[in-house]
Motif scaffolding. Structure first.
Motif, PDB file in Angstrom:
ATOM      1  N   UNK A 107       0.830  -1.198   0.000  1.00 50.91           N
ATOM      2  CA  UNK A 107       0.000   0.000   0.000  1.00 50.91           C
ATOM      3  C   UNK A 107       0.869   1.254   0.000  1.00 50.91           C
ATOM      4  N   UNK A 108       1.977   1.192   0.738  1.00 46.50           N
ATOM      5  CA  UNK A 108       2.883   2.345   0.815  1.00 46.50           C
ATOM      6  C   UNK A 108       3.558   2.582  -0.530  1.00 46.50           C
ATOM      7  N   UNK A 109       3.983   1.499  -1.180  1.00 46.99           N
ATOM      8  CA  UNK A 109       4.592   1.637  -2.504  1.00 46.99           C
ATOM      9  C   UNK A 109       3.621   2.304  -3.476  1.00 46.99           C
ATOM     10  N   UNK A 110       2.382   1.867  -3.461  1.00 48.52           N
ATOM     11  CA  UNK A 110       1.387   2.435  -4.361  1.00 48.52           C
ATOM     12  C   UNK A 110       1.077   3.889  -4.008  1.00 48.52           C
ATOM     13  N   UNK A 111       0.998   4.181  -2.696  1.00 44.91           N
ATOM     14  CA  UNK A 111       0.686   5.550  -2.277  1.00 44.91           C
ATOM     15  C   UNK A 111       1.785   6.520  -2.701  1.00 44.91           C
ATOM     16  N   UNK A 112       3.014   6.035  -2.774  1.00 42.02           N
ATOM     17  CA  UNK A 112       4.127   6.886  -3.188  1.00 42.02           C
ATOM     18  C   UNK A 112       4.363   6.837  -4.695  1.00 42.02           C
ATOM     19  N   UNK A 113       3.459   6.203  -5.414  1.00 42.21           N
ATOM     20  CA  UNK A 113       3.502   6.157  -6.887  1.00 42.21           C
ATOM     21  C   UNK A 113       4.811   5.558  -7.400  1.00 42.21           C
ATOM     22  N   UNK A 114       5.268   4.520  -6.713  1.00 43.52           N
ATOM     23  CA  UNK A 114       6.474   3.805  -7.131  1.00 43.52           C
ATOM     24  C   UNK A 114       6.067   2.677  -8.073  1.00 43.52           C
ATOM     25  N   UNK A 115       6.639   2.672  -9.260  1.00 42.81           N
ATOM     26  CA  UNK A 115       6.327   1.619 -10.231  1.00 42.81           C
ATOM     27  C   UNK A 115       6.985   0.320  -9.798  1.00 42.81           C
ATOM     28  N   UNK A 116       6.178  -0.723  -9.634  1.00 44.80           N
ATOM     29  CA  UNK A 116       6.726  -2.030  -9.261  1.00 44.80           C
ATOM     30  C   UNK A 116       5.867  -3.117  -9.889  1.00 44.80           C
ATOM     31  N   UNK A 117       6.545  -4.194 -10.280  1.00 42.35           N
ATOM     32  CA  UNK A 117       5.872  -5.321 -10.937  1.00 42.35           C
ATOM     33  C   UNK A 117       5.905  -6.569 -10.053  1.00 42.35           C
ATOM     34  N   UNK A 118       6.627  -6.503  -8.970  1.00 43.32           N
ATOM     35  CA  UNK A 118       6.708  -7.556  -7.975  1.00 43.32           C
ATOM     36  C   UNK A 118       7.378  -6.948  -6.766  1.00 43.32           C
ATOM     37  N   UNK A 119       7.066  -7.432  -5.565  1.00 40.00           N
ATOM     38  CA  UNK A 119       7.637  -6.837  -4.361  1.00 40.00           C
ATOM     39  C   UNK A 119       7.693  -7.867  -3.246  1.00 40.00           C
ATOM     40  N   UNK A 120       8.594  -7.654  -2.320  1.00 42.32           N
ATOM     41  CA  UNK A 120       8.706  -8.524  -1.163  1.00 42.32           C
ATOM     42  C   UNK A 120       9.202  -7.737   0.029  1.00 42.32           C
ATOM     43  N   UNK A 121       8.767  -8.114   1.203  1.00 43.07           N
ATOM     44  CA  UNK A 121       9.254  -7.501   2.441  1.00 43.07           C
ATOM     45  C   UNK A 121       9.646  -8.598   3.410  1.00 43.07           C
ATOM     46  N   UNK A 150      14.593 -17.140  -0.059  1.00 38.92           N
ATOM     47  CA  UNK A 150      14.087 -17.090  -1.429  1.00 38.92           C
ATOM     48  C   UNK A 150      13.889 -15.653  -1.898  1.00 38.92           C
ATOM     49  N   UNK A 151      13.527 -14.769  -0.977  1.00 38.15           N
ATOM     50  CA  UNK A 151      13.373 -13.359  -1.341  1.00 38.15           C
ATOM     51  C   UNK A 151      14.744 -12.729  -1.561  1.00 38.15           C
ATOM     52  N   UNK A 153      17.453 -14.132  -2.444  1.00 30.85           N
ATOM     53  CA  UNK A 153      18.080 -14.699  -3.638  1.00 30.85           C
ATOM     54  C   UNK A 153      17.122 -14.752  -4.821  1.00 30.85           C
ATOM     55  N   UNK A 154      16.187 -13.841  -4.855  1.00 29.62           N
ATOM     56  CA  UNK A 154      15.218 -13.824  -5.954  1.00 29.62           C
ATOM     57  C   UNK A 154      15.907 -13.555  -7.289  1.00 29.62           C
ATOM     58  N   UNK A 155      15.401 -14.203  -8.326  1.00 28.29           N
ATOM     59  CA  UNK A 155      15.916 -13.973  -9.679  1.00 28.29           C
ATOM     60  C   UNK A 155      15.057 -12.971 -10.443  1.00 28.29           C
ATOM     61  N   UNK A 156      14.082 -12.359  -9.776  1.00 25.69           N
ATOM     62  CA  UNK A 156      13.208 -11.400 -10.455  1.00 25.69           C
ATOM     63  C   UNK A 156      13.199 -10.026  -9.801  1.00 25.69           C
ATOM     64  N   UNK A 157      13.722  -9.882  -8.599  1.00 24.25           N
ATOM     65  CA  UNK A 157      13.733  -8.592  -7.908  1.00 24.25           C
ATOM     66  C   UNK A 157      15.071  -7.895  -8.167  1.00 24.25           C
ATOM     67  N   UNK A 158      15.042  -6.579  -8.348  1.00 26.39           N
ATOM     68  CA  UNK A 158      16.274  -5.886  -8.739  1.00 26.39           C
ATOM     69  C   UNK A 158      16.654  -4.686  -7.873  1.00 26.39           C
ATOM     70  N   UNK A 159      15.772  -4.235  -6.976  1.00 20.17           N
ATOM     71  CA  UNK A 159      16.088  -3.096  -6.107  1.00 20.17           C
ATOM     72  C   UNK A 159      15.731  -3.434  -4.662  1.00 20.17           C
ATOM     73  N   UNK A 160      16.443  -2.791  -3.725  1.00 19.20           N
ATOM     74  CA  UNK A 160      16.215  -3.054  -2.307  1.00 19.20           C
ATOM     75  C   UNK A 160      16.346  -1.772  -1.499  1.00 19.20           C
ATOM     76  N   UNK A 161      15.651  -1.760  -0.383  1.00 20.38           N
ATOM     77  CA  UNK A 161      15.845  -0.738   0.639  1.00 20.38           C
ATOM     78  C   UNK A 161      15.905  -1.431   1.980  1.00 20.38           C
TER      79      UNK A 161
END
Length: 296
Positions: A107-121, A150-151, A153-161
């Protein structure tokens, strides 16, 4: 120690191009406690929160490199979100992917208008004395849990905070790492080589060749690719002037007057429009040899 990993399909967000893509949101949490006083972290801890967060990013990328994967890039927006998530847990004394206001990181990612196609926390807490030990322990917790690993070492995620906060009443150190698969936001890399001066030149000008190389920084996915360079020069510390606003040439040769200091810099741009940092080199050309005459 308790742990939980949940896979949750989420409403696919709209990317900056307006395309809707299928997305998977992944959650995971871990807790660990050391047999030590909860508030044992010394006030004179040599590590700051910022240093601990950067160290955690380094450990997470070491884990990826060891597995043959491309390191994830940090994103300042995700770093701020992860820190805010940890601070919220520390100040409101809870440990959950769902905040008291009912929001989750998606919800926070969407509220900040961050483009994402997959996400993990992934989140973790421990009360190890000292931030260095806390960092290593949280990383170990995540890597020893299949769902959290698994998160990482994901092969589909490319950015982190990564964010860290300390609960002042209990001494708990609360960690959050937010991963996304997002558009390329990382500037291209450029390296400018030391100029070479043609040998044997003794006149007022010297033939100087400057060369450079560059490449787009590779992401695990969605690397946009290198586009072009911008090239600038300046003389004796004056104003920078643009030699090439855009070029795909890897070098240039100039006739330059002796007795001056010249600086050259290049920056690369990728196909997504991201500029990298300037790469600057300097050379000082000797003064031309004077003409000596003798009278008779």
């Amino acid at each position: 120690m308790s742990r939980r990993a949940v896979t949750r399909p989420d409403a696919p967000p709209r990317s900056r191009l307006g395309a809707r893509l299928a997305t998977v949101a992944v959650l995971g949490l871990l807790a660990a406690s050391l047999a030590a006083p909860a508030g044992a972290a010394a006030a004179t801890d040599p590590w700051t929160i910022d240093q601990a967060e950067q160290a955690m990013v380094g450990l997470l990328n070491q884990d990826r490199t060891a597995a043959g994967l491309v390191p994830v890039q940090t994103d300042a927006r995700l770093m701020a979100i992860a820190r805010a998530r940890s601070v919220d847990m520390a100040t409101k004394h809870y440990f959950s992917h769902t905040q008291p206001d009912g929001r989750m990181v998606f919800d926070i990612l969407n509220a900040q208008h961050i483009a994402w196609y997959g996400a993990g926390e992934i989140i973790a807490w421990n009360n190890y004395p000292g931030l260095e030990l806390s960092t290593a322990n949280a990383n170990s917790q995540w890597m020893n849990s299949p769902g959290h690993k698994a998160i990482v070492l994901s092969t589909t995620l490319n950015y982190v905070g990564v964010g860290l906060a300390i609960d002042a009443s209990t001494g708990k150190k609360l960690w959050t790492a937010v991963y996304i698969k997002g558009p390329d936001r990382t500037g291209a890399r450029s390296t400018t080589s030391k100029p070479t001066v043609a040998p044997g030149a003794t006149g007022a000008t010297k033939r100087v060749t400057v060369s450079w190389t560059g490449a787009d920084v590779r992401l695990q996915v969605l690397t946009s690719g290198f586009n072009y360079w911008q090239v600038q020069r300046r003389t004796d510390g004056g104003a920078w002037t643009t030699v090439y606003a855009t070029t795909t040439k890897p070098s240039m040769t100039l006739e330059l007057a002796g007795g001056h200091t010249y600086e050259f810099r290049t920056a690369g741009r990728d196909k997504a429009g991201n500029w990298g940092a300037w790469s600057t080199v300097r050379t000082t050309l000797p003064r031309p040899l004077g003409v000596v005459s003798t009278g008779r």
